[in-house]
Design an enzyme around this catalytic site. Structure first.
Site, PDB file in Angstrom:
ATOM      1  N   HIS A  98       0.341 -10.475   1.501  1.00  0.00           N
ATOM      2  CA  HIS A  98      -0.747 -10.614   0.524  1.00  0.00           C
ATOM      3  C   HIS A  98      -0.265 -11.409  -0.665  1.00  0.00           C
ATOM      4  CE1 HIS A  98       1.302  -6.733   0.099  1.00  0.00           C
ATOM      5  NE2 HIS A  98       1.152  -6.849  -1.198  1.00  0.00           N
ATOM      6  N   GLN A 118       7.276  -4.593  -2.480  1.00  0.00           N
ATOM      7  CA  GLN A 118       6.232  -4.590  -1.444  1.00  0.00           C
ATOM      8  C   GLN A 118       5.964  -3.164  -0.982  1.00  0.00           C
ATOM      9  OE1 GLN A 118       7.065  -6.915   2.119  1.00  0.00           O
ATOM     10  NE2 GLN A 118       4.895  -7.055   2.638  1.00  0.00           N
ATOM     11  N   ASP A 176      -7.840  -6.047  -6.276  1.00  0.00           N
ATOM     12  CA  ASP A 176      -6.836  -4.998  -6.142  1.00  0.00           C
ATOM     13  C   ASP A 176      -7.409  -3.681  -6.663  1.00  0.00           C
ATOM     14  OD1 ASP A 176      -3.457  -5.138  -5.863  1.00  0.00           O
ATOM     15  OD2 ASP A 176      -4.339  -3.344  -6.778  1.00  0.00           O
ATOM     16  N   ILE A 177      -7.099  -2.606  -5.973  1.00  0.00           N
ATOM     17  CA  ILE A 177      -7.635  -1.287  -6.340  1.00  0.00           C
ATOM     18  C   ILE A 177      -7.027  -0.770  -7.642  1.00  0.00           C
ATOM     19  CG2 ILE A 177      -5.978   0.197  -5.127  1.00  0.00           C
ATOM     20  CD1 ILE A 177      -8.433   1.708  -3.962  1.00  0.00           C
TER      21      ILE A 177
HETATM   22  P1  5GP Z   1       2.527  -4.797  -2.999  1.00  0.00           P
HETATM   23  O1  5GP Z   1       3.155  -3.764  -3.896  1.00  0.00           O
HETATM   24  O2  5GP Z   1       2.729  -4.474  -1.533  1.00  0.00           O
HETATM   25  O3  5GP Z   1       2.924  -6.205  -3.340  1.00  0.00           O
HETATM   26  O4  5GP Z   1       0.972  -4.756  -3.308  1.00  0.00           O
HETATM   27  C1  5GP Z   1       0.073  -3.934  -2.654  1.00  0.00           C
HETATM   28  C2  5GP Z   1      -1.181  -3.947  -3.503  1.00  0.00           C
HETATM   29  O5  5GP Z   1      -2.239  -3.435  -2.737  1.00  0.00           O
HETATM   30  C3  5GP Z   1      -1.072  -3.077  -4.755  1.00  0.00           C
HETATM   31  O6  5GP Z   1      -1.297  -3.887  -5.915  1.00  0.00           O
HETATM   32  C4  5GP Z   1      -2.141  -2.022  -4.551  1.00  0.00           C
HETATM   33  O7  5GP Z   1      -2.795  -1.647  -5.758  1.00  0.00           O
HETATM   34  C5  5GP Z   1      -3.079  -2.680  -3.566  1.00  0.00           C
HETATM   35  N1  5GP Z   1      -3.787  -1.738  -2.718  1.00  0.00           N
HETATM   36  C6  5GP Z   1      -3.234  -0.710  -2.017  1.00  0.00           C
HETATM   37  N2  5GP Z   1      -4.174  -0.054  -1.318  1.00  0.00           N
HETATM   38  C7  5GP Z   1      -5.349  -0.696  -1.563  1.00  0.00           C
HETATM   39  C8  5GP Z   1      -6.690  -0.478  -1.124  1.00  0.00           C
HETATM   40  O8  5GP Z   1      -6.996   0.440  -0.345  1.00  0.00           O
HETATM   41  N3  5GP Z   1      -7.644  -1.319  -1.590  1.00  0.00           N
HETATM   42  C9  5GP Z   1      -7.349  -2.353  -2.450  1.00  0.00           C
HETATM   43  N4  5GP Z   1      -8.374  -3.120  -2.857  1.00  0.00           N
HETATM   44  N5  5GP Z   1      -6.095  -2.584  -2.881  1.00  0.00           N
HETATM   45  C10 5GP Z   1      -5.107  -1.770  -2.451  1.00  0.00           C
END
Ligand code: 5GP
Ligand code: ZN
Length: 113
Positions: free
Chosen positions: A99, A93, A31-32
Site C-alpha cells: 500500500h 508495516q 485510511d481508517i
Molecule cells: P502500514 O502500517 O502497514 O504501513 O499501514 C497500514 C495502514 O492501514 C494503517 O495506516 C492503518 O490505519 C490502515 N488500516 C488498517 N486497517 C484498515 C481498515 O480496515 N480500513 C482502512 N481504511 N484502513 C485500515
C-alpha cells in the site's frame, strides 16, 4: 486473493471503505486512522506483499499506483504531499499487502521517526 489478507478483502469489496477511486488494477481509499488531514492508501487489487515481493511487470503497476496517488491528492485539494511505503515490521508495516500511503494537508517533518 490471499486468505485472511485484509487488503485483498477490501480490494474485493468485502470490507467497506471510504473509496476515492478504483479501476481494474488498483483501489484508493481513506485510511481508517488518518495521520494527516488527507490520508489515503492506494493498493493493487492483486496481492503483492510489499516492495520485496515485486516481480517482473510490477514496475508498471507500482508506477500506476504512484500516478493515481498524485492525481487523487491534487483532486482532493492537496498539491504537496508525502508518499510512504513501509516494507517489513521494523519499518512499520502492519498490513502485508502493498500500500502506498498518501499524506497531505499539513507540514511534514523530516527525517521520519
Ligand atoms: P502500514 O502500517 O502497514 O504501513 O499501514 C497500514 C495502514 O492501514 C494503517 O495506516 C492503518 O490505519 C490502515 N488500516 C488498517 N486497517 C484498515 C481498515 O480496515 N480500513 C482502512 N481504511 N484502513 C485500515
Ligand atoms: Zn492481499
Amino acid at each position: 486473493m490471499v486468505a485472511n489478507c485484509l487488503f485483498c478483502k477490501i480490494a474485493k469489496g468485502e470490507i467497506p471503505v471510504d473509496k476515492l477511486f478504483e479501476d481494474d488494477d488498483l483501489v484508493a481509499f481513506r485510511d481508517i486512522a488518518p495521520q494527516a488531514p488527507l490520508h489515503f492508501l492506494v493498493i493493487p487489487k492483486r496481492h503483492l506483499a510489499g516492495p520485496n515481493g515485486m516481480v517482473g511487470g510490477d514496475e508498471f503497476l507500482i508506477g500506476k499506483i504512484m500516478a493515481a496517488g498524485a492525481r487523487l491528492a491534487r483532486e482532493n485539494g492537496v498539491e504537496s504531499f508525502r508518499f510512504v511505503v513501509n516494507e517489513g515490521a521494523e519499518a512499520g508495516q502492519t498490513v502485508f499487502h502493498f500500500h502506498l500511503h498518501v499524506l497531505g494537508g499539513r507540514a511534514m517533518a523530516w527525517p521520519p521517526g
